[in-house]
Design a protein around this motif. Structure first.
Motif, short mmCIF file in Angstrom:
data_model
loop_
_atom_site.label_atom_id
_atom_site.label_comp_id
_atom_site.label_asym_id
_atom_site.label_seq_id
_atom_site.Cartn_x
_atom_site.Cartn_y
_atom_site.Cartn_z
N PHE A 28 -2.55 -1.11 -3.33
CA PHE A 28 -3.50 -0.16 -2.76
C PHE A 28 -2.85 1.23 -2.71
N THR A 29 -3.52 2.21 -3.26
CA THR A 29 -3.12 3.63 -3.26
C THR A 29 -1.65 3.88 -3.62
N THR A 45 0.85 -1.19 0.00
CA THR A 45 0.00 0.00 0.00
C THR A 45 0.88 1.23 0.00
N LEU A 52 -11.26 -0.79 5.40
CA LEU A 52 -11.77 -1.99 4.76
C LEU A 52 -11.72 -3.21 5.68
N LYS A 53 -10.99 -3.09 6.77
CA LYS A 53 -10.84 -4.24 7.66
C LYS A 53 -12.12 -4.54 8.43
N VAL A 95 -7.52 2.01 3.32
CA VAL A 95 -7.34 0.56 3.45
C VAL A 95 -7.69 0.10 4.86
N LEU A 110 -11.18 -6.16 3.39
CA LEU A 110 -9.79 -6.21 2.94
C LEU A 110 -9.36 -7.66 2.70
#
Length: 266
Positions: A125-126, A103, A206-207, A203, A212
């Motif tokens: 991610f990103t 990420t 998302l957990k 991110v 995620l």
């Protein structure tokens, strides 16, 4: 964003400033390479990321790569050293598939690795498009680390790893995210998703609903249909669909509600 739910036993493959490379054995012939991001403490090694998800309860081999200088792989000789250590591990353990995940800076580094060696999957991610001040002068974040970089072999991500490697890429849609993701080239092997209302650190959000884990597992197993459904439920759109969404949102925001009269005489 450290996700080590299961205690993994890591072995040092390299530990010489500014680079630390560690490995954890797996049962299969699949290796997931995790690159860490910038972290939050300038003078400390950034924590491991994604290693628990990548391991899948010890099924996969994992290599974690940490750069305390935060050079976006631009430190002299770093990319070749990383490539050598991974290649040695592949040969020593009979690895048949190598994937990369990360990420932010870690995602950028994962893409760099994909330009240096053949990978089975890249999950990012990103990632930044660039942190070079001439390429993105409007980018002001991470300046303390960026100003330490004097050599720029990987100045920008103008070329993605070539097919057939599937690339799964995820960004938010805040202005500081958009300046990066809109510059990434499109490619037949790229599946690029934009999350509505999300910033660079989305991110972690998302957990909560196990999103995620579901995204990472679907990407590792190269199940784009399953991944797309999970992303959609979490508020993500394919990049090619995001323009229509943004246009519609701007249209409705621009419409003003008529004012109600305060009394019958107004």
């Amino acid at each position: 964003m450290s996700d080590q739910k299961k205690l993994l036993e890591f072995t040092l493959l390299h530990d010489e400033h500014p680079l630390r490379i560690e490995s954890a054995l797996g049962e299969s012939s699949r290796l997931i390479v995790s690159f860490t991001s910038v972290g939050t403490e300038r003078d400390q090694w950034p924590p491991k990321e994604f290693v628990g998800l990548a391991s899948q309860n010890g099924r996969n081999h994992v290599i974690c790569i940490t750069d305390i200088s935060r050079s976006w792989m631009n430190s002299k000789g770093m990319a070749n050293l990383v490539l050598t250590k991974i290649s040695d591990y592949v040969l020593a353990h009979g690895i048949t598939k190598v994937m990369a995940i990360g990420t932010s800076m870690g995602a950028y580094n994962a893409l760099i690795l994909g330009r240096k060696m053949p990978l089975s999957r890249i999950i990012c991610f990103t990632p930044q498009y660039s942190v070079h001040p001439d390429v993105l002068p409007e980018e002001k974040r991470w300046w303390w680390f960026r100003k330490q970089i004097t050599n720029w072999p990987f100045k920008q991500m103008d070329k993605l790893p070539k097919p057939p490697v599937p690339i799964y890429m995820f960004h938010g849609d805040t202005p500081d995210e958009r300046m990066h993701w809109e510059r990434f080239p499109t490619a037949p092997n790229l599946k690029h998703y934009i999350f509505k209302g999300a910033d660079h650190n989305f991110v972690g959000n998302l957990k909560g609903a196990d999103t995620l884990r579901k995204i990472v597992v679907a990407a590792i197993n190269d199940r784009p249909g399953r991944l797309g459904k999970v992303v959609q439920r979490a508020g993500g759109l394919r990049r090619e669909d995001y323009a229509d969404y943004a246009m519609a949102e701007a249209h409705f925001k621009g419409r003003r509600k008529p004012k109600r009269p305060t009394s019958f005489g107004d």
